[in-house]
Write an enzyme that holds these catalytic residues in place. Structure first.
Site, PDB file in Angstrom:
ATOM      1  N   ASP A   8      10.908 -13.383   7.770  1.00  0.00           N
ATOM      2  CA  ASP A   8       9.474 -13.213   7.533  1.00  0.00           C
ATOM      3  C   ASP A   8       8.541 -14.131   8.338  1.00  0.00           C
ATOM      4  O   ASP A   8       8.280 -15.266   7.936  1.00  0.00           O
ATOM      5  CB  ASP A   8       9.200 -13.360   6.040  1.00  0.00           C
ATOM      6  CG  ASP A   8      10.138 -12.465   5.212  1.00  0.00           C
ATOM      7  OD1 ASP A   8      11.322 -12.341   5.571  1.00  0.00           O
ATOM      8  OD2 ASP A   8       9.679 -11.899   4.207  1.00  0.00           O
ATOM      9  N   GLU A  39       6.595  -8.765   8.298  1.00  0.00           N
ATOM     10  CA  GLU A  39       5.892  -8.367   7.080  1.00  0.00           C
ATOM     11  C   GLU A  39       4.677  -9.233   6.734  1.00  0.00           C
ATOM     12  O   GLU A  39       3.722  -8.754   6.124  1.00  0.00           O
ATOM     13  CB  GLU A  39       6.970  -8.387   5.976  1.00  0.00           C
ATOM     14  CG  GLU A  39       6.597  -8.914   4.642  1.00  0.00           C
ATOM     15  CD  GLU A  39       6.135  -7.811   3.738  1.00  0.00           C
ATOM     16  OE1 GLU A  39       5.947  -6.681   4.201  1.00  0.00           O
ATOM     17  OE2 GLU A  39       5.933  -8.111   2.568  1.00  0.00           O
ATOM     18  N   ASN A  40       4.696 -10.503   7.155  1.00  0.00           N
ATOM     19  CA  ASN A  40       3.604 -11.430   6.818  1.00  0.00           C
ATOM     20  C   ASN A  40       2.874 -11.946   8.054  1.00  0.00           C
ATOM     21  O   ASN A  40       2.233 -12.999   8.010  1.00  0.00           O
ATOM     22  CB  ASN A  40       4.147 -12.633   6.027  1.00  0.00           C
ATOM     23  CG  ASN A  40       4.952 -12.225   4.816  1.00  0.00           C
ATOM     24  OD1 ASN A  40       6.173 -12.326   4.819  1.00  0.00           O
ATOM     25  ND2 ASN A  40       4.286 -11.741   3.800  1.00  0.00           N
ATOM     26  N   ASN A  67       7.016  -5.063   1.473  1.00  0.00           N
ATOM     27  CA  ASN A  67       6.063  -4.586   0.467  1.00  0.00           C
ATOM     28  C   ASN A  67       4.619  -4.587   0.973  1.00  0.00           C
ATOM     29  O   ASN A  67       3.781  -3.883   0.420  1.00  0.00           O
ATOM     30  CB  ASN A  67       6.168  -5.418  -0.812  1.00  0.00           C
ATOM     31  CG  ASN A  67       6.119  -6.911  -0.555  1.00  0.00           C
ATOM     32  OD1 ASN A  67       6.856  -7.426   0.274  1.00  0.00           O
ATOM     33  ND2 ASN A  67       5.244  -7.605  -1.250  1.00  0.00           N
ATOM     34  N   HIS A  68       4.314  -5.369   2.021  1.00  0.00           N
ATOM     35  CA  HIS A  68       2.940  -5.404   2.545  1.00  0.00           C
ATOM     36  C   HIS A  68       2.773  -4.502   3.778  1.00  0.00           C
ATOM     37  O   HIS A  68       1.804  -4.650   4.521  1.00  0.00           O
ATOM     38  CB  HIS A  68       2.555  -6.830   2.945  1.00  0.00           C
ATOM     39  CG  HIS A  68       2.479  -7.786   1.800  1.00  0.00           C
ATOM     40  ND1 HIS A  68       1.744  -7.525   0.666  1.00  0.00           N
ATOM     41  CD2 HIS A  68       3.043  -9.005   1.606  1.00  0.00           C
ATOM     42  CE1 HIS A  68       1.861  -8.555  -0.169  1.00  0.00           C
ATOM     43  NE2 HIS A  68       2.654  -9.452   0.371  1.00  0.00           N
ATOM     44  N   HIS A 151      14.523  -6.115   1.710  1.00  0.00           N
ATOM     45  CA  HIS A 151      13.346  -6.916   1.374  1.00  0.00           C
ATOM     46  C   HIS A 151      13.146  -6.852  -0.135  1.00  0.00           C
ATOM     47  O   HIS A 151      12.642  -5.868  -0.669  1.00  0.00           O
ATOM     48  CB  HIS A 151      12.146  -6.334   2.134  1.00  0.00           C
ATOM     49  CG  HIS A 151      10.983  -7.250   2.204  1.00  0.00           C
ATOM     50  ND1 HIS A 151      10.911  -8.288   3.103  1.00  0.00           N
ATOM     51  CD2 HIS A 151       9.857  -7.334   1.470  1.00  0.00           C
ATOM     52  CE1 HIS A 151       9.777  -8.939   2.934  1.00  0.00           C
ATOM     53  NE2 HIS A 151       9.121  -8.385   1.932  1.00  0.00           N
ATOM     54  N   HIS A 176      12.056 -11.656   1.996  1.00  0.00           N
ATOM     55  CA  HIS A 176      10.911 -11.580   1.074  1.00  0.00           C
ATOM     56  C   HIS A 176      10.622 -12.860   0.293  1.00  0.00           C
ATOM     57  O   HIS A 176       9.461 -13.172   0.070  1.00  0.00           O
ATOM     58  CB  HIS A 176      11.021 -10.409   0.086  1.00  0.00           C
ATOM     59  CG  HIS A 176       9.904 -10.356  -0.922  1.00  0.00           C
ATOM     60  ND1 HIS A 176       8.608 -10.066  -0.569  1.00  0.00           N
ATOM     61  CD2 HIS A 176       9.877 -10.584  -2.261  1.00  0.00           C
ATOM     62  CE1 HIS A 176       7.837 -10.094  -1.665  1.00  0.00           C
ATOM     63  NE2 HIS A 176       8.586 -10.418  -2.693  1.00  0.00           N
TER      64      HIS A 176
HETATM   65 FE   FE2 Z   1       7.456  -9.431   1.156  1.00  0.00          FE
END
Ligand code: FE2
Length: 258
Positions: A8, A39-40, A67-68, A151, A176
Site C-alpha cells: 500500500d 490503493e492509498n 476498498n478505496h 486486500h 490493507h
Molecule cells: Fe485498504
C-alpha cells in the site's frame, strides 16, 4: 524467477519512495516483475489516473487497488480501459475495470495477478469465496505464475484464503492493514503467503495518517479530515522466488528505509 511486491503506497511520501527506489529495488532483487498496491496513493485514499500512470512509469508492471478503488474522479473510466491497473475482482458486476491481469515478466514467463477484497469488517459487494475458484482457474489457464493481492482487514480471513488456495497459486499477499506481519511462509502445497505485507509510506503515523488527526477523530468521533503523515518513510512488501511453473520457493519480507 522473482516477483517484487510493494504494499500500500500511501500519499505523496509513498509515491515518491516508489519513484526514487523501485527501479533500484528491481535490480537489487533481480526481480522479473513488480506489483505495486496503489490503493492509498492519492492523499491516503484511492488513486487518480495520473498517479496510476506515475506508478507504472516508476517501474510497476501491475498496480492493484482495494476498498478505496473508486474514491477519485476519473478513475472509473481509467480502470475500464486499463489492463494493468486492477480493481478488486469482487467489486461487483457493475463496477468498471477488471480484477485479473495477465502480463509477461522479464524473460517471457506469463504472470497472472488477481486482486480481491476481503469481506470481514469491510463493505464488500461480493464474497471473495464466491468468485475465487473460478478466477483462479481462469488465471491458471492464462499463466503458470499466479499472484493474489488479498486486500482485507482480518488476519483470519487472509490466512484462510491463502490455505484454501495453497498449491493452486504462487502467492497470496495480504494488504490493507499497513502493518507488516511476521508470518511470511511457504505453505505445504507451494504457495507463498504473508498476512500483511505492510505499507510503503510514512510510518511515523497511524497507518499512514497524521497521528494527531487520527487520534482526534477517535477521541471526539467528530469528522476530521485526514492528511498523510510525512516521517519515517519505508518501502515495505515482499519478494517471492518461484519456479517458472509457479511453485513458490521462498518469500522474503521487505522493510527498507526510503
Ligand atoms: Fe485498504
Amino acid at each position: 524467477m522473482r516477483i517484487l511486491f510493494l504494499a500500500d503506497v500511501f500519499g505523496v511520501p509513498g509515491r515518491r519512495a516508489v519513484e526514487a527506489h523501485l527501479v533500484g529495488l528491481r535490480e537489487r532483487y533481480d526481480a522479473d516483475l513488480a506489483i505495486v498496491n496503489g490503493e492509498n496513493a492519492a492523499d491516503g485514499a484511492g488513486i487518480t489516473p495520473k498517479l496510476a500512470d506515475r506508478l507504472l512509469a516508476a517501474g510497476a508492471d501491475v498496480v492493484t487497488l482495494g476498498n478505496h478503488a473508486y474514491r477519485r474522479g476519473g478513475i472509473a473510466e481509467y480502470l475500464a480501459a486499463s489492463e494493468r491497473v486492477l480493481r478488486p475482482a469482487n467489486a461487483g458486476a457493475l463496477a468498471p475495470g477488471r480484477g485479473l491481469a495477465v502480463v509477461e515478466a522479464r524473460g517471457g514467463v506469463r504472470v497472472a495477478v488477481l486482486n480481491l477484497l476481503g469481506q470481514l469488517f469491510m463493505p464488500t459487494p461480493v464474497s471473495p469465496w464466491e468468485v475465487v475458484d473460478a478466477l483462479v482457474e481462469e488465471a491458471r489457464a492464462a499463466a503458470p505464475v499466479v499472484v493474489v493481492d488479498f486486500h482485507a482487514e482480518a488476519t483470519s480471513e487472509k490466512a484462510a484464503l491463502a490455505i484454501w488456495l495453497d498449491g493452486r497459486v504462487t502467492a497470496v499477499i495480504g494488504t490493507h492493514t499497513h502493518v507488516q506481519t511476521n508470518d511470511a511462509r511457504i505453505l505445504p502445497g507451494g504457495t507463498a503467503t504473508v498476512t500483511d505485507a505492510g505499507m510503503t509510506g510514512p510510518h511515523d503515523s497511524v497507518i499512514g495518517v497524521r497521528a494527531d488527526l487520527a487520534i482526534a477523530r477517535m477521541r471526539t468521533q467528530l469528522p476530521v479530515r485526514f492528511e498523510p503523515a510525512d516521517g519515517g518513510v519505508r518501502l515495505e512488501g515482499a519478494v517471492v522466488t518461484c519456479t517458472e511453473t509457479g511453485r513458490a520457493e521462498q518469500i522474503e519480507l521487505l522493510r527498507l528505509p526510503a
